[in-house]
Design an enzyme around this catalytic site. Structure first.
Site, PDB file in Angstrom:
ATOM      1  N   LYS A 114       0.839  -1.203   0.000  1.00 15.92           N
ATOM      2  CA  LYS A 114       0.000   0.000   0.000  1.00 15.92           C
ATOM      3  C   LYS A 114       0.874   1.253   0.000  1.00 15.92           C
ATOM      4  O   LYS A 114       1.902   1.304   0.681  1.00 15.92           O
ATOM      5  CB  LYS A 114      -0.912  -0.044   1.232  1.00 15.92           C
ATOM      6  CG  LYS A 114      -1.923   1.080   1.351  1.00 15.92           C
ATOM      7  CD  LYS A 114      -2.800   0.820   2.574  1.00 15.92           C
ATOM      8  CE  LYS A 114      -3.731   1.988   2.876  1.00 15.92           C
ATOM      9  NZ  LYS A 114      -4.544   1.725   4.087  1.00 15.92           N
ATOM     10  N   SER A 133      -9.252   2.611   3.799  1.00 16.72           N
ATOM     11  CA  SER A 133      -8.368   3.257   2.847  1.00 16.72           C
ATOM     12  C   SER A 133      -7.584   2.282   1.982  1.00 16.72           C
ATOM     13  O   SER A 133      -6.923   2.696   1.036  1.00 16.72           O
ATOM     14  CB  SER A 133      -7.389   4.167   3.609  1.00 16.72           C
ATOM     15  OG  SER A 133      -6.545   3.428   4.456  1.00 16.72           O
ATOM     16  N   SER A 192      -9.578   0.507   8.000  1.00 18.12           N
ATOM     17  CA  SER A 192      -9.071   0.527   6.624  1.00 18.12           C
ATOM     18  C   SER A 192      -8.632  -0.814   6.066  1.00 18.12           C
ATOM     19  O   SER A 192      -8.332  -0.907   4.876  1.00 18.12           O
ATOM     20  CB  SER A 192      -7.908   1.516   6.518  1.00 18.12           C
ATOM     21  OG  SER A 192      -8.374   2.834   6.694  1.00 18.12           O
TER      22      SER A 192
END
Length: 473
Positions: free
Chosen positions: A85, A160, A184
């Protein structure tokens, strides 16, 4: 392709499962095939890259590709292709945090968690997209394409860790890095029909930024399509580093014979009522657990009535700190270029900063009320989110801040408690789907250090009713 055919393709979703080196394998299955030399790590990386290219024009999940795959070497997941990520440093790649407020520079070293992730043997292909600084539960932007949900591309993939979730759900890679500071990992898992475990605080290597904050909300982990992949990652990561203050998890390989007392929480303790599909997902899961011999009973989890506002204030503190220290990310950092959600959070905090000591005291006391709610229970079953996956635009940072915050609070009503308390929490698909075919997730939460219990219970639910995949629809 005609317009009606295009609409049909959108409704059918986007998947890139095919007859190649990855096949139908999850991460454990692919690692086993590589270990037996049925396929090669280079072949798996090549075919995964081809799958990513096929999905990317429709999903917009990738931030940056590596010029060549980075093989992680030996480990339980050796040769399994994956992504990191884009809020976590990977040597030589820029870390952009999903923000247009600065031009990111190449990282000089791996983040500590990146090293732990690589120790499992995975092959990194690049980095995935996230909303600005991970503040939003939907991976959307003011001036860029959103990450789209592969089950229905008109809808959010969550946030997220939305980029990672979209790639895993679509079949581009079997596992991808994610992290969770307010939901997230679990939110995109629920949106995309995946397994998402937020470990106990301190279970995996902590990031340097979190250790400097009064409450470290963020824990790293992965998104997967199977329970055994999440279990295998945790066990492999533990071989790299284990926190001596927590009981070891080890490799969880299936259900336990032990029957549990499970609390059922349908509506949020902060007063948000779940929608019909979400209620059905949780109550149907409770019926299945009862049928499997567990004891499920309604529970009330009392939290401070200020919790929602306090968590929002703390989120605002984080945005304020980013605005103050942003030049450490890039010398051209301009907080005026932060998106509407980040700016709104910062401005809200500037108006209320004097309450910070009181807010921190109340948030830290949440662990006491959480522990009290667990008396006599092993696990709490709840929704991940108060309503099902919204269409893109509903949670866009371009929405006026007051409206956007109201929508966020009516959506993300269950996950933040675990971040404040630091307890483990696992999202997994239910048997319920929306009218448009979108998955609906449920959440299992435990006491500190209870990852083994959550994984064993998730194994049992998966065996009882295997999770749907896009290629099966």
């Amino acid at each position: 392709m005609t317009t009606s055919e295009e609409q049909s393709e959108v409704r059918a979703g986007v998947h890139v499962f095919r007859d190649d080196a990855l096949g139908d394998h999850d991460a454990v299955g692919l690692a086993d095939a590589i270990r037996r030399r049925e396929v090669g790590a280079a072949e798996a990386a090549r075919d995964a890259a081809a799958r990513v290219r096929a999905a990317e024009s429709r999903l917009h999940a990738v931030q940056v590709h590596l010029d060549a795959p980075a093989y992680g070497g030996d480990g339980a997941l050796s040769g399994v292709p994956t992504f990191v990520k884009d809020n976590t440093d990977y040597l030589g790649l820029p870390t952009g945090h999903g923000s247009a407020a600065f031009a990111p520079r190449a990282a000089r070293r791996h983040a500590p968690f990146t090293r732990q992730f690589l120790s499992t043997g995975v092959t990194v292909l690049g980095k995935t997209r996230l909303p600005e600084f991970g503040f939003s539960p939907s991976t959307e932007y003011e001036d860029a394409d959103p990450v789209r949900n592969p089950w229905h591309t008109d809808h959010s993939a969550g946030g997220s860790s939305g980029g990672s979730a979209a790639l895993v759900a679509a079949g581009a890679v079997p596992i991808a890095h994610a992290n969770d500071g307010g939901g997230s990992i679990r939110i995109p898992a629920a949106c995309c029909g995946l397994v998402g475990l937020k470990p106990t605080r301190g279970r995996v290597v902590a990031n340097a930024q979190g250790r400097q904050l009064p409450i470290d909300l963020v824990t790293d982990g992965v998104l997967t399509r199977s329970v055994r992949d999440s279990a295998a990652f945790l066990a492999a990561g533990e071989r790299h580093w284990r926190n001596p203050k927590l009981p070891p998890v080890g490799l969880v390989e299936g259900p336990s014979a032990r029957r549990l007392r499970i609390g059922l929480l349908v509506d949020s303790p902060n007063g948000v009522t779940s929608d019909a599909d979400t209620r059905e997902a949780v109550t149907e899961t409770a019926r299945r657990l009862n049928g499997l011999g567990h004891t499920v009973e309604p529970v009330s989890l009392s939290i401070d009535p200020h919790f929602t506002d306090d968590f929002l204030t703390y989120w605002g503190l984080l945005s304020f700190l980013i605005g103050v220290t942003g030049r450490t990310l890039g010398t051209d950092f301009d907080r005026r270029r932060m998106d509407g959600l980040s700016r709104g959070l910062r401005e809200m905090y500037v108006r209320s900063w004097r309450t910070t000591p009181t807010v921190l005291r109340r948030l830290k006391r949440t662990r006491e009320t959480y522990a009290a709610g667990f008396r006599g229970l092993d696990v709490i079953l709840s929704p991940v989110l108060a309503h099902t996956t919204p269409p893109l635009g509903h949670l866009s940072p371009a929405v006026p801040y007051v409206t956007l915050i109201e929508r966020l609070l009516n959506y993300v009503a269950f996950t933040p408690v675990n971040n404040v308390v630091g307890t483990p929490s696992l999202a997994l698909p239910s048997t319920t789907t929306t009218a448009s075919g979108l998955p609906v997730g449920v959440m299992l939460s435990g006491r500190p250090g209870a990852e083994r219990t959550l994984l064993e219970l998730a194994f049992e639910l998966e065996a009882d009713r295997p999770f749907r995949r896009l290629r099966d629809v």
